[in-house]
Design an enzyme around this catalytic site. Sequence first.
Site, PDB file in Angstrom:
ATOM      1  N   THR A   1       0.851  -1.192   0.000  1.00 14.16           N
ATOM      2  CA  THR A   1       0.000   0.000   0.000  1.00 14.16           C
ATOM      3  C   THR A   1       0.886   1.239   0.000  1.00 14.16           C
ATOM      4  O   THR A   1       2.007   1.197   0.522  1.00 14.16           O
ATOM      5  CB  THR A   1      -0.891  -0.037   1.250  1.00 14.16           C
TER       6      THR A   1
ATOM      7  N   ARG B   1     -14.298  -6.850  -0.115  1.00 16.14           N
ATOM      8  CA  ARG B   1     -13.563  -6.600   1.134  1.00 16.14           C
ATOM      9  C   ARG B   1     -12.956  -5.192   1.091  1.00 16.14           C
ATOM     10  O   ARG B   1     -12.326  -4.796   0.119  1.00 16.14           O
ATOM     11  CB  ARG B   1     -12.471  -7.645   1.292  1.00 16.14           C
ATOM     12  N   VAL B   2     -13.144  -4.456   2.162  1.00 10.87           N
ATOM     13  CA  VAL B   2     -12.517  -3.139   2.275  1.00 10.87           C
ATOM     14  C   VAL B   2     -11.650  -3.145   3.525  1.00 10.87           C
ATOM     15  O   VAL B   2     -12.091  -3.612   4.582  1.00 10.87           O
ATOM     16  CB  VAL B   2     -13.583  -2.024   2.363  1.00 10.87           C
TER      17      VAL B   2
HETATM   18  N1  ASP Z   1      -3.757  -1.855   4.765  1.00 15.22           N
HETATM   19  C1  ASP Z   1      -4.054  -2.416   3.471  1.00 15.22           C
HETATM   20  C2  ASP Z   1      -5.281  -3.288   3.573  1.00 15.22           C
HETATM   21  O1  ASP Z   1      -5.409  -4.046   4.517  1.00 15.22           O
HETATM   22  C3  ASP Z   1      -2.950  -3.194   2.895  1.00 15.22           C
HETATM   23  C4  ASP Z   1      -1.564  -2.590   2.971  1.00 15.22           C
HETATM   24  O2  ASP Z   1      -1.309  -1.724   3.775  1.00 15.22           O
HETATM   25  O3  ASP Z   1      -0.693  -2.990   2.205  1.00 15.22           O
HETATM   26  O4  ASP Z   1      -6.069  -3.245   2.662  1.00 15.22           O
END
Ligand code: ASP
Length: 302
Positions: free
Chosen positions: A166, A194-195
Site C-alpha cells: 500500500t 472486502r474493504v
Molecule cells: N492496509 C491495506 C489493507 O489491509 C494493505 C496494505 O497496507 O498494504 O487493505
Amino acid sequence: MTALIVHGGAWAIPDNEVTAHRTGCAAALEAGWAVLEAGGSALEAVEAAVRVLENDPTFDAGVGSFLNAAGEVELDAAMMDGSTMLAGAVAAVQHIRHPITLARRVLDSDYILLVGAGAERFAEEQGVELCASDDLVVERERQRWAAQRAKPDFRGRDAFHTAHDTVGAVALDAHGNLAAATSTGGIPNKLPGRVGDSPLIGSGLYADNETGGCSTTGWGESIMKVVLAKTVTDRLRDGEHPLDAAKVGIEYLGRRVNGLGGCIVLDRAGRVGWAHNTPRMAFGYRTHDTPPVIAIDQAELA
Ligand code: ASP
C-alpha cells in the site's frame, strides 16, 4: 516550513525488491516536493506523490495491485485535508486509473466515502480517467493469484510475510496546512467487496492542522480495530514527537490486536516520524531543512 513523507508498504521486502521500492519512493517524494516548492497545497502534494506510486507496478496500488479471489483488481483510496477537515474516499472500485484522484473529487463533493459501481459512475461524471480492468493487472500478480488459489488455507495476515505495498503520503505546506493520502489494492486473494483500513478516515489516514497527519499500511483487519492513524495523531496534540507517537501506535497495534503494519507521520511543525513492526517498510521524507532521505529498514535511521 514544508515537509513531505511518503511510504510504499510495510512487510518483509526481499533484498531483490529493495531498489525498486527505493526508486519508487524517491520519485514520489520528488513529485510531491515539486508541488510544495511551487507553492502548491499539501493536498495537491500528497495527490501528486500518490499518483506516482499508483503508476509504479512495484506497489500494491493502481497498476500492479493484488488480485481479489475473483482474479480482479479492486481499489481503495482516501485523502484528508487537515485545514478544512474535509475528507474523500473510494472503496472497492474498479476501472479507475488513479483512485487517489477520484478520492480528491469525493473530498470536493458533499460526501466522504463512495463505493463500487456508484463511485465509478461518479468518476465518469467527474471526468476522472477510467481504464479497462486488465490495464491494472501485471503478470506478477496473475502468477501470485494462481499460486494462492492452490493454497485454500491462505489467510490475510499471511500476506504481510509475502507482499504488502500500500502507498501513502503526508505533507505540510508553506501555509501550515497538513494533508494525508493512502491508496491500495488491499490484500491478495481478498473476498470481492472486502474493504480494509486504507480508505477509512482515522484508520488508514488522518490529518488535522491541530495535531498532525498520518498514513498507515499493514494488515487492515488489525489497523481498523485500533483506528491507527487517529490514535497516532492524537498523541501529537501536546507536542509528543512524531517518532514517539508512531512507535507507541505500532506497539499498541501489535500488543492489543496482534496487528502488523507501519505508519508515517508529520506534526504541525513539520517534524517527521515513522514506525513499523514488519521486517521492513519503504519510506522517504524531505523537509525544508533536511535533504531527501529514503529508507527501507527502521534500523537504517534509528
Ligand atoms: N492496509 C491495506 C489493507 O489491509 C494493505 C496494505 O497496507 O498494504 O487493505
